[in-house]
Design an enzyme around this catalytic site. Structure first.
Site, PDB file in Angstrom:
ATOM      1  N   ASP A  32     -37.764 -15.496 -72.488  1.00  0.00           N
ATOM      2  CA  ASP A  32     -37.875 -14.050 -72.271  1.00  0.00           C
ATOM      3  C   ASP A  32     -36.581 -13.323 -72.632  1.00  0.00           C
ATOM      4  OD1 ASP A  32     -39.801 -15.522 -70.793  1.00  0.00           O
ATOM      5  OD2 ASP A  32     -40.224 -13.781 -69.559  1.00  0.00           O
ATOM      6  N   HIS A  34     -36.708  -9.405 -72.303  1.00  0.00           N
ATOM      7  CA  HIS A  34     -36.866  -8.311 -71.338  1.00  0.00           C
ATOM      8  C   HIS A  34     -35.865  -7.167 -71.509  1.00  0.00           C
ATOM      9  CE1 HIS A  34     -40.231  -9.485 -68.947  1.00  0.00           C
ATOM     10  NE2 HIS A  34     -39.744 -10.702 -68.715  1.00  0.00           N
ATOM     11  N   ASP A  60     -42.267 -11.662 -74.240  1.00  0.00           N
ATOM     12  CA  ASP A  60     -41.627 -10.805 -73.234  1.00  0.00           C
ATOM     13  C   ASP A  60     -40.308 -10.233 -73.767  1.00  0.00           C
ATOM     14  OD1 ASP A  60     -43.719 -11.102 -71.514  1.00  0.00           O
ATOM     15  OD2 ASP A  60     -42.550 -11.865 -69.837  1.00  0.00           O
ATOM     16  N   ASP A  63     -39.627  -4.285 -71.159  1.00  0.00           N
ATOM     17  CA  ASP A  63     -39.723  -4.033 -69.713  1.00  0.00           C
ATOM     18  C   ASP A  63     -38.572  -4.682 -68.943  1.00  0.00           C
ATOM     19  OD1 ASP A  63     -42.006  -2.450 -69.810  1.00  0.00           O
ATOM     20  OD2 ASP A  63     -43.366  -4.147 -69.654  1.00  0.00           O
ATOM     21  N   ARG A  64     -38.350  -4.147 -67.760  1.00  0.00           N
ATOM     22  CA  ARG A  64     -37.327  -4.553 -66.798  1.00  0.00           C
ATOM     23  C   ARG A  64     -35.926  -4.145 -67.270  1.00  0.00           C
ATOM     24  NH1 ARG A  64     -39.386  -7.750 -62.862  1.00  0.00           N
ATOM     25  NH2 ARG A  64     -37.934  -6.475 -61.637  1.00  0.00           N
ATOM     26  N   ASN A  92     -46.830 -11.837 -71.793  1.00  0.00           N
ATOM     27  CA  ASN A  92     -47.720 -11.015 -70.959  1.00  0.00           C
ATOM     28  C   ASN A  92     -47.272  -9.560 -70.887  1.00  0.00           C
ATOM     29  OD1 ASN A  92     -45.509 -12.114 -69.328  1.00  0.00           O
ATOM     30  ND2 ASN A  92     -46.483 -11.106 -67.594  1.00  0.00           N
ATOM     31  N   HIS A  93     -46.001  -9.272 -71.194  1.00  0.00           N
ATOM     32  CA  HIS A  93     -45.532  -7.882 -71.163  1.00  0.00           C
ATOM     33  C   HIS A  93     -45.808  -7.143 -72.464  1.00  0.00           C
ATOM     34  CE1 HIS A  93     -43.301  -7.147 -67.350  1.00  0.00           C
ATOM     35  NE2 HIS A  93     -43.390  -8.462 -67.281  1.00  0.00           N
ATOM     36  N   HIS A 141     -46.339 -18.618 -74.271  1.00  0.00           N
ATOM     37  CA  HIS A 141     -45.543 -17.875 -73.298  1.00  0.00           C
ATOM     38  C   HIS A 141     -45.787 -18.377 -71.881  1.00  0.00           C
ATOM     39  CE1 HIS A 141     -43.273 -14.675 -71.480  1.00  0.00           C
ATOM     40  NE2 HIS A 141     -44.285 -14.443 -70.653  1.00  0.00           N
ATOM     41  N   ARG A 196     -49.547 -14.513 -59.393  1.00  0.00           N
ATOM     42  CA  ARG A 196     -49.668 -13.593 -60.534  1.00  0.00           C
ATOM     43  C   ARG A 196     -50.844 -12.631 -60.387  1.00  0.00           C
ATOM     44  NH1 ARG A 196     -44.919 -13.907 -63.550  1.00  0.00           N
ATOM     45  NH2 ARG A 196     -44.360 -16.085 -63.871  1.00  0.00           N
ATOM     46  N   HIS A 223     -41.768 -17.331 -69.430  1.00  0.00           N
ATOM     47  CA  HIS A 223     -42.548 -16.650 -68.391  1.00  0.00           C
ATOM     48  C   HIS A 223     -41.953 -16.671 -66.984  1.00  0.00           C
ATOM     49  CE1 HIS A 223     -46.066 -14.647 -66.928  1.00  0.00           C
ATOM     50  NE2 HIS A 223     -46.638 -15.695 -66.373  1.00  0.00           N
TER      51      HIS A 223
END
Length: 436
Positions: A32, A34, A60, A63-64, A92-93, A141, A196, A223
């Site tokens: 990731d 992010h 990923d 985000d974050r 997943n993001h 992922h 999740r 992940h």
């Protein structure tokens, strides 16, 4: 046929290639990212320049972190320049559901426009769900699905869409190994992933069965945040090689985890792990707040101090002496109105004092919330209430290590519900007033 349409047709054919690209030779595998752009730059310093190094990213990218669009544009530029040696998978993001709930959509609108966000979403729909490295390692992922027994099952998934909340596509980007991986007491291959809110926990037995059925050596995934940046799971009894490897390439995740990042280097049938620490990045305010909005608590505190000083110019005895006589219900009502105003000013002063004195704690708390918004009413409860909210309603817990941060952040690892999506949309206002 015009040159533009030819280019468009070629592009359309290229994105519809296999959903499971096969990658040969040396490969640097990364977890990731992010939105931590400055750590991404460090990653290439550690792994080698993309011009002469082969890379595979496991998803990923957004985000974050607050530099997600910079990460996406940089990675896409590298993919365009090195199409045969630089590979990107979907996490997943990389979807509309999470980017609306977290920060990427807002970031695109603040820095660029809605159109840029929409184009990013369409590009995410084309990313492969997995890759086969050297015909030995399946890279995804998230993990496995009860509906995917063979590699051909993965290839048959129609990935050109928004990921659903169930099914093989969802499982591939959301699943996790079970917490007792390799030490399970039951024989279940899959269990519902309550952490999740979707997909599954898969067991060591499920992992070994998949490797055996597809003649593979290991599964490499991302992940999950890892304190050391990676985790080697229990070895496959038949090969002596780790059946599962997790990678995480975000050092000091969300600026609070204090974890290391890692990349996996596969060269001449030898695997090595390289770790690295976080890099300094420009100071940012939660929710892309501008400096003027951030300074309001300091101004507000001074204004409320002035109001309280004005209200306290006269003593209560002086007020009684100077005030005309008021009897009956009307007089009582006027006094109660005045008391309420004094209470309101006092409460406002307390809120602004907390904002000023606990600014660092507020930044940490906002960093742990998906949309950068504080829990409703937390400021009016004072410093004690703020610390309670920060500790996840466990008053004696403070973020001292990776385990504490992961515990406090656990709600953000869950797929957002419809109710949470509505609350997030209702709270998220314009980051820069007047900016279009």
């Amino acid at each position: 046929m015009s040159r533009t349409s030819v280019r468009s047709n070629r592009s359309s054919r290229s994105v519809r290639r296999s959903g499971l690209p096969t990658v040969e030779r040396i490969m640097q595998m990364c977890g990731d990212v992010h939105g931590q752009f400055f750590d991404l730059v460090k990653l290439f310093d550690v792994g080698g320049p993309p011009s002469n190094t082969r890379y595979l990213f496991l998803g990923d990218y957004v985000d974050r972190g607050y530099f997600s669009i910079e990460c996406v544009l940089y990675l896409y530029a590298l993919k365009l320049n090195f199409p045969t040696t630089f590979f990107l998978l979907r996490g997943n993001h990389e979807c509309r559901h999470l980017t609306e709930y977290f920060t990427f959509k807002l970031e695109c609108k603040v820095k660029y426009s809605q159109k840029v966000y929409d184009v990013c979403m369409r590009s995410f729909d084309t990313l492969p769900l997995g890759a086969l490295v050297n015909r030995q390692f399946l890279c995804v992922h998230g993990g496995l699905s009860p509906e995917i027994q063979r590699l051909d099952d993965l290839k048959r998934i129609d990935r050109f869409c928004e990921p659903p909340n169930s099914g093989p596509m969802c499982d591939t980007i959301w699943s996790d190994p079970c917490s007792d991986f390799g030490e399970e007491r039951d024989g279940d291959y899959f269990q519902v992933n309550e952490a999740r809110g979707c997909a599954y926990f898969f067991s060591y037995a499920a992992c070994c069965a998949f490797l055996r059925n597809n003649n593979l050596l290991s599964i490499i995934r991302a992940h999950e945040a890892q304190d050391a940046g990676y985790k080697m799971f229990k070895k496959n009894d038949s090969t002596g090689f780790p059946s599962l490897i997790s990678l995480f390439s975000c050092p000091n995740y969300c600026d609070v985890y204090n974890n290391k990042a890692a990349i996996l280097i596969y060269d001449n049938n030898v695997m090595n792990i390289r770790q690295f620490n976080c890099q300094p990045h420009p100071y940012w305010l939660p929710n892309f707040m501008d400096v003027f909005t951030w300074s309001l608590p300091f101004i507000g505190e001074k204004v409320t101090e002035m109001l309280i000083s004005i209200l306290n110019i006269c003593t209560e005895a002086e007020l009684r002496k100077a005030a005309p006589p008021t009897d009956g219900a009307e007089g009582v009502s006027r006094k109660e109105v005045l008391r309420n105003k004094v209470r309101a000013v006092g409460k406002m002063a307390r809120v602004y004092k907390v904002l000023r004195e606990e600014s660092e704690s507020l930044l940490v708390l906002k960093g742990l919330t998906p949309n950068g918004m504080l829990p409703l009413g937390v400021l009016s409860t004072g410093t004690e209430g703020l610390q309670t909210a920060l500790s996840g309603y466990a008053p004696n817990l403070k973020i001292q290590n990776f385990k504490d941060a992961k515990y406090l952040d656990r709600q953000n690892e869950h797929m957002p519900t419809s109710k949470q999506m509505k609350q997030s949309s209702a709270k998220a206002g314009p980051a820069f007033p007047g900016k279009r």
